[in-house]
Write a protein that holds these residues in place. Structure first.
Motif, PDB file in Angstrom:
ATOM      1  N   ASP A  10     -61.215  25.328  11.528  1.00 23.33           N
ATOM      2  CA  ASP A  10     -61.214  25.949  12.851  1.00 23.33           C
ATOM      3  C   ASP A  10     -61.419  24.946  13.976  1.00 23.33           C
ATOM      4  O   ASP A  10     -61.168  25.265  15.151  1.00 23.33           O
ATOM      5  N   SER A  11     -61.896  23.736  13.641  1.00 22.14           N
ATOM      6  CA  SER A  11     -62.122  22.742  14.695  1.00 22.14           C
ATOM      7  C   SER A  11     -60.831  22.051  15.121  1.00 22.14           C
ATOM      8  O   SER A  11     -60.822  21.281  16.078  1.00 22.14           O
ATOM      9  N   ILE A  12     -59.719  22.309  14.410  1.00 23.85           N
ATOM     10  CA  ILE A  12     -58.416  21.785  14.800  1.00 23.85           C
ATOM     11  C   ILE A  12     -57.786  22.770  15.776  1.00 23.85           C
ATOM     12  O   ILE A  12     -57.424  23.891  15.403  1.00 23.85           O
ATOM     13  N   ASP A  13     -57.675  22.363  17.023  1.00 18.85           N
ATOM     14  CA  ASP A  13     -57.160  23.259  18.055  1.00 18.85           C
ATOM     15  C   ASP A  13     -55.658  23.147  18.248  1.00 18.85           C
ATOM     16  O   ASP A  13     -55.039  24.037  18.831  1.00 18.85           O
ATOM     17  N   LEU A  42     -50.474  21.675   6.504  1.00 18.75           N
ATOM     18  CA  LEU A  42     -50.645  22.844   7.354  1.00 18.75           C
ATOM     19  C   LEU A  42     -51.806  23.714   6.888  1.00 18.75           C
ATOM     20  O   LEU A  42     -52.498  24.342   7.703  1.00 18.75           O
ATOM     21  N   ARG A  43     -52.033  23.735   5.581  1.00 16.33           N
ATOM     22  CA  ARG A  43     -53.208  24.465   5.077  1.00 16.33           C
ATOM     23  C   ARG A  43     -54.497  23.848   5.604  1.00 16.33           C
ATOM     24  O   ARG A  43     -55.464  24.567   5.886  1.00 16.33           O
ATOM     25  N   LEU A  44     -54.524  22.535   5.726  1.00 16.45           N
ATOM     26  CA  LEU A  44     -55.694  21.863   6.284  1.00 16.45           C
ATOM     27  C   LEU A  44     -55.979  22.388   7.685  1.00 16.45           C
ATOM     28  O   LEU A  44     -57.126  22.695   8.029  1.00 16.45           O
ATOM     29  N   ALA A  45     -54.934  22.492   8.499  1.00 16.56           N
ATOM     30  CA  ALA A  45     -55.111  23.000   9.863  1.00 16.56           C
ATOM     31  C   ALA A  45     -55.561  24.454   9.862  1.00 16.56           C
ATOM     32  O   ALA A  45     -56.376  24.871  10.696  1.00 16.56           O
TER      33      ALA A  45
END
Length: 351
Positions: A211-214, A204-207
């Motif tokens: 910012d490119s993960i919508d 979840l930290r990756l997401a």
């Protein structure tokens, strides 16, 4: 005004605690219909007293909920009636008297945790998620040192060693701007063990950092989404202060809350404890038809500890959340949808 109502206002709201610290009168049952004709001022005073009491106050309503009763409904822990209408402050039950007996029996099994939960739910229904999680973590950690949890742990046989597979317990895949996060420990019914929690936190930290993960899609592998905390780990905490700090700092549900508009959780099978607590933070929560939901922590002498005292009341209200948490009863998908615990029912592909 009736003598019973006067007594309620004056002296029936104080919690009586034994020298050993056990509540002797954890529940107060309030017949609400007799209050329909009372003055606005007197109802307001009694509602204020109810809201300030440590006792669990259970309203029973046999007739319609008149507007004059709203302050009492709001102040009570919950109200039982055959027909709740559209009010989130009322739990509908075909037999309110039987429901009172059922709830009373559940509370008397663990009155300390039950009373603590009743007060906690009045503190965590706040916009500030961090403040709510702090209150929840404090109460949960306190109860880890309590007699009720000690008794449950002894009956269960204490903590047990867990063998983890030689693979990741959380699978992460990316397709364009969608991040798929899958709980992948079906051998343990995707129980939220410490390793699984840490891997979920990192996913979840990756997401959160990208910012490119919508969109984040959260699912579970195997026959159930998540069976809650891994019971074999319960009792391993030796320092309740450290447990409080870990519960706050290493909480994946904090990130789900921050990313809520980008998170869709798709659940199936058992969605118990942490399973529903953390996914209730998601902006979209979709359940398969076979899903059921439970919050069983009171049975263990604890309270929900994965954000559930914040996330669940935000969806269904403090009153219905109290019913789920105090009784530990299953809630099916039809009820969950009607209460707005979930946003839809669809066939879910297993992760």
């Amino acid at each position: 005004m009736s003598r019973d109502a006067t007594d309620l206002a004056l002296d029936a709201l104080e919690l009586d605690i034994s020298p050993e610290g056990t509540p002797r009168n954890p529940i107060l049952v309030v017949p609400l219909d007799v209050w329909a004709g009372e003055s606005t001022e007197r109802i307001a005073r009694v509602a204020e007293a109810l809201a300030g009491s440590l006792r669990l106050s259970i309203g029973v309503l046999r007739g319609p909920a008149s507007p004059s009763l709203v302050p009492l409904l709001r102040a009570l822990t919950l109200t039982l009636a055959e027909d709740a209408g559209t009010s989130p402050m009322i739990v509908d039950h075909p037999d309110p008297d039987a429901a009172v007996e059922h709830l009373t029996a559940a509370v008397w099994r663990n009155p300390q945790a039950s009373v603590a939960l009743g007060r906690l739910l009045r503190q965590t229904t706040v916009p500030d998620t961090t403040a709510g999680l702090g209150a929840e973590a404090a109460v949960y950690s306190m109860l880890l040192a309590g007699r009720e949890f000690e008794r449950w742990l002894a009956e269960r046989g204490g903590p047990k060693p867990v063998r983890f597979p030689d693979r990741a317990l959380v699978r992460v895949d990316r397709d364009a701007d969608v991040l798929s996060v899958v709980l992948d420990h079906p051998e343990r019914r995707n129980a939220l063990s410490s390793p699984l929690r840490e891997q979920l936190l990192e996913a979840l930290r990756l997401a959160e950092l990208d910012d490119s993960i919508d969109r984040v899609l959260l699912r579970g592998a195997g026959p159930v989404f998540c069976s809650g905390g891994d019971l074999d780990e319960f009792g391993t905490a030796v320092d309740v202060v450290a447990a409080y700090q870990v519960r706050l700092e290493r909480a994946p549900w904090r990130i789900i809350d921050r990313l809520r508009d980008r998170v869709c959780a798709r659940v199936h099978g058992a969605c118990i404890g942490a399973g529903i607590e953390m996914t209730a933070f998601a902006g979209q929560l979709i359940a398969a038809p076979d899903t059921y939901f439970r919050l069983p922590e009171i049975e263990m002498g604890l309270v929900p500890g994965a954000g559930g005292t914040i996330s669940v009341p935000r969806r269904i209200g403090r009153w219905r959340a109290a019913w789920m948490m105090l009784t530990g009863d299953r809630v099916d998908t039809a009820t969950a949808l009607r209460w707005k615990l979930i946003d839809g029912i669809e066939e879910n592909a297993v992760g």
